[in-house]
Design a protein around this motif. Structure first.
Motif, short mmCIF file in Angstrom:
data_model
loop_
_atom_site.label_atom_id
_atom_site.label_comp_id
_atom_site.label_asym_id
_atom_site.label_seq_id
_atom_site.Cartn_x
_atom_site.Cartn_y
_atom_site.Cartn_z
N VAL A 176 37.51 45.52 47.36
CA VAL A 176 36.65 44.73 46.47
C VAL A 176 35.52 45.65 46.02
O VAL A 176 34.88 46.30 46.85
N ARG A 180 34.60 42.48 42.16
CA ARG A 180 35.95 42.06 41.78
C ARG A 180 36.98 42.83 42.58
O ARG A 180 36.74 43.95 43.03
N GLY A 181 38.16 42.22 42.73
CA GLY A 181 39.25 42.89 43.42
C GLY A 181 39.73 44.09 42.61
O GLY A 181 39.70 44.07 41.37
N VAL A 182 40.19 45.10 43.31
CA VAL A 182 40.58 46.35 42.65
C VAL A 182 41.73 46.14 41.67
O VAL A 182 41.81 46.85 40.66
N PHE A 183 42.60 45.14 41.92
CA PHE A 183 43.75 44.97 41.02
C PHE A 183 43.38 44.26 39.71
O PHE A 183 44.21 44.13 38.81
N SER A 184 42.10 43.83 39.60
CA SER A 184 41.61 43.29 38.33
C SER A 184 40.77 44.33 37.60
O SER A 184 40.15 44.02 36.58
N LEU A 185 40.73 45.55 38.12
CA LEU A 185 39.92 46.64 37.55
C LEU A 185 40.79 47.85 37.24
O LEU A 185 41.82 48.06 37.88
N ARG A 186 40.31 48.71 36.33
CA ARG A 186 41.00 49.97 36.05
C ARG A 186 40.34 51.13 36.82
O ARG A 186 40.56 52.29 36.51
N ARG A 204 41.71 53.17 44.22
CA ARG A 204 42.67 52.10 44.48
C ARG A 204 43.65 52.59 45.53
O ARG A 204 43.73 53.78 45.82
#
Lengths: 160, 160
Positions: B90, B100-106, B110
């Motif tokens: 996060v 935010r969670g890493v999978f909602s970010l670029r 990761r």
């Protein structure tokens, strides 16, 4: 998709990229699909033409990473085509004449067997790590290596 | 981009994904850019706003894989952000409020530090394995793991 023997005109490397261990990948989860060997759509467009219940099962240790994703959102999945050869550098695709280099193809057989598709989130159960997606073109149980939000300013070229 | 210490509100995993070795990656080449630590554009859009000579140096053993690519073509590069932490699940991005969670970010930080950008081929020297690209947003020397042709039926969602 097994493609165990090279086809006429194809070129095999004299080494196996699977033995080059420059970095290690963690499987962050698996993709669930109806597809088995011999019955798998060749690409995501063809997968969308068939009824397809598909979802992601994320590693329970990573579920907090889903925070911020929303139903309806477009995401990019990067998955690992773990049952393919990695050493066919020039390939003869079934869908076209002649041979082409692997980097000009979306073939799953490549030095790093990464596949990539744009999909839409259809459901989301973050506590269980389940993410429903509108379609997918890989075998049931294919390892997943990344989920990214689709971002137009990164994933589209600007108008010129 | 070093991000050595977690920021307030961020969540660290209790293990390092770098130690989970489910599969191995081969670096197929490296990306050459003008960027060094402290002077690297945050994303490809910002990279395009600055003068940027960038190209790929492919592993000489793999140059036949370029056959079929053309100057002007849109491709997707997948590269390995090898200097980042992989265990911040996060994150608190600089560009927005909250976490935010890493999978909602670029974010390059990761579990598998794969970055992905759409670029255009500006020059091609297949014998030397050099591919010029219109822009890139990573340090000089960043390892490359894949080159794919951009294909609208795979990389765009269909109109609904």
């Amino acid at each position: 998709m097994t493609h165990l023997e090279a086809r006429p005109g194809e070129v095999e490397l004299d080494f196996d990229p699977a033995t080059e261990t420059d970095a290690s990948v963690m499987f962050i989860g698996h993709i669930r699909s109806p597809w088995k060997r011999g019955d798998c759509p060749a690409n995501i467009r063809k997968a969308r033409e068939r009824t397809c219940e598909a979802w992601i099962e994320l590693d329970p240790r990573l579920v907090q990473g889903l925070n911020g994703l929303k139903v309806g959102q477009q995401i990019v999945l990067i998955y690992w085509m773990h049952e393919t050869r990695r050493d066919i550098i020039v390939q003869s695709p079934r869908h076209s004449e002649g041979t082409r280099g692997v980097f000009s193809l979306r073939s799953p057989l490549r030095p790093n067997p990464l596949a990539m598709s744009s999909v839409r989130i259809t459901s989301l159960d973050p506590d269980r790590g389940n993410v429903g997606i509108d379609a997918i073109d890989c075998f049931d149980g294919t390892p997943l290596v990344d989920i990214k939000p689709w971002v137009p300013t990164i994933d589209l070229l600007p108008d010129e």
